[in-house]
Design a protein around this motif. Structure first.
Motif, PDB file in Angstrom:
ATOM      1  N   ALA A   2       0.842  -1.198   0.000  1.00 10.98           N
ATOM      2  CA  ALA A   2       0.000   0.000   0.000  1.00 10.98           C
ATOM      3  C   ALA A   2       0.877   1.249   0.000  1.00 10.98           C
ATOM      4  CB  ALA A   2      -0.889   0.000   1.231  1.00 10.98           C
ATOM      5  N   ASP A   3       0.383   2.295  -0.642  1.00 10.45           N
ATOM      6  CA  ASP A   3       1.104   3.566  -0.666  1.00 10.45           C
ATOM      7  C   ASP A   3       0.777   4.316   0.612  1.00 10.45           C
ATOM      8  OD1 ASP A   3       2.302   5.960  -1.205  1.00 10.45           O
ATOM      9  OD2 ASP A   3       0.995   6.503  -2.848  1.00 10.45           O
ATOM     10  N   ASP A   4       1.761   4.461   1.483  1.00 11.14           N
ATOM     11  CA  ASP A   4       1.526   5.134   2.759  1.00 11.14           C
ATOM     12  C   ASP A   4       1.716   6.649   2.658  1.00 11.14           C
ATOM     13  OD1 ASP A   4       4.260   5.389   2.587  1.00 11.14           O
ATOM     14  OD2 ASP A   4       4.687   4.323   4.443  1.00 11.14           O
ATOM     15  N   LYS A  41      -2.892  10.266   2.561  1.00  6.98           N
ATOM     16  CA  LYS A  41      -2.738   8.854   2.194  1.00  6.98           C
ATOM     17  C   LYS A  41      -2.252   8.033   3.383  1.00  6.98           C
ATOM     18  CE  LYS A  41      -1.790   9.372  -2.733  1.00  6.98           C
ATOM     19  NZ  LYS A  41      -0.764   9.234  -3.783  1.00  6.98           N
ATOM     20  N   GLY A  42      -1.334   8.600   4.141  1.00 10.49           N
ATOM     21  CA  GLY A  42      -0.817   7.910   5.320  1.00 10.49           C
ATOM     22  C   GLY A  42      -1.906   7.651   6.346  1.00 10.49           C
ATOM     23  N   ASP A  45      -4.257   4.929   5.095  1.00 10.59           N
ATOM     24  CA  ASP A  45      -3.597   3.627   5.211  1.00 10.59           C
ATOM     25  C   ASP A  45      -3.612   3.149   6.666  1.00 10.59           C
ATOM     26  OD1 ASP A  45      -2.185   1.504   3.869  1.00 10.59           O
ATOM     27  OD2 ASP A  45      -0.362   2.205   4.881  1.00 10.59           O
ATOM     28  N   GLU A  46      -3.366   4.068   7.592  1.00 13.27           N
ATOM     29  CA  GLU A  46      -3.398   3.737   9.018  1.00 13.27           C
ATOM     30  C   GLU A  46      -4.782   3.251   9.439  1.00 13.27           C
ATOM     31  OE1 GLU A  46      -2.420   6.587  12.339  1.00 13.27           O
ATOM     32  OE2 GLU A  46      -0.802   7.076  10.925  1.00 13.27           O
ATOM     33  N   ALA A  48      -7.131   1.983   7.545  1.00 10.26           N
ATOM     34  CA  ALA A  48      -7.423   0.705   6.910  1.00 10.26           C
ATOM     35  C   ALA A  48      -6.739  -0.438   7.653  1.00 10.26           C
ATOM     36  CB  ALA A  48      -6.988   0.725   5.447  1.00 10.26           C
ATOM     37  N   ASP A  49      -5.509  -0.224   8.084  1.00  8.36           N
ATOM     38  CA  ASP A  49      -4.797  -1.249   8.854  1.00  8.36           C
ATOM     39  C   ASP A  49      -5.501  -1.535  10.172  1.00  8.36           C
ATOM     40  OD1 ASP A  49      -2.840  -1.633   6.937  1.00  8.36           O
ATOM     41  OD2 ASP A  49      -1.360  -0.347   7.935  1.00  8.36           O
TER      42      ASP A  49
END
Length: 59
Positions: A2-4, A41-42, A45-46, A48-49
């Motif tokens: 994934a692009d963080d 984006k970061g 991503d966080e 989603a994790d």
């Protein structure tokens, strides 16, 4: 993978620095936008994790 957002943040830093060296407001602004996009984006991503972790924990 994934692009963080780290690539966008790095690109933003480079553009902003180049804009400051050349006194180019447009380039500085592009750098700021890239950095902000990378940060967003970061955060996505966080989140989603965390969601994936919570879903797998409940199984």
């Amino acid at each position: 993978m994934a692009d963080d957002g780290s690539v966008d943040r790095l690109k933003g830093n480079v553009k902003k620095a180049a804009g400051e060296l050349t006194d180019d407001e447009g380039l500085k602004n592009e750098g700021r936008v890239d950095k902000a996009e990378g940060g967003i984006k970061g955060k996505i991503d966080e989140a989603a994790d965390k969601l994936r972790h919570a879903l797998h924990r409940d199984k």
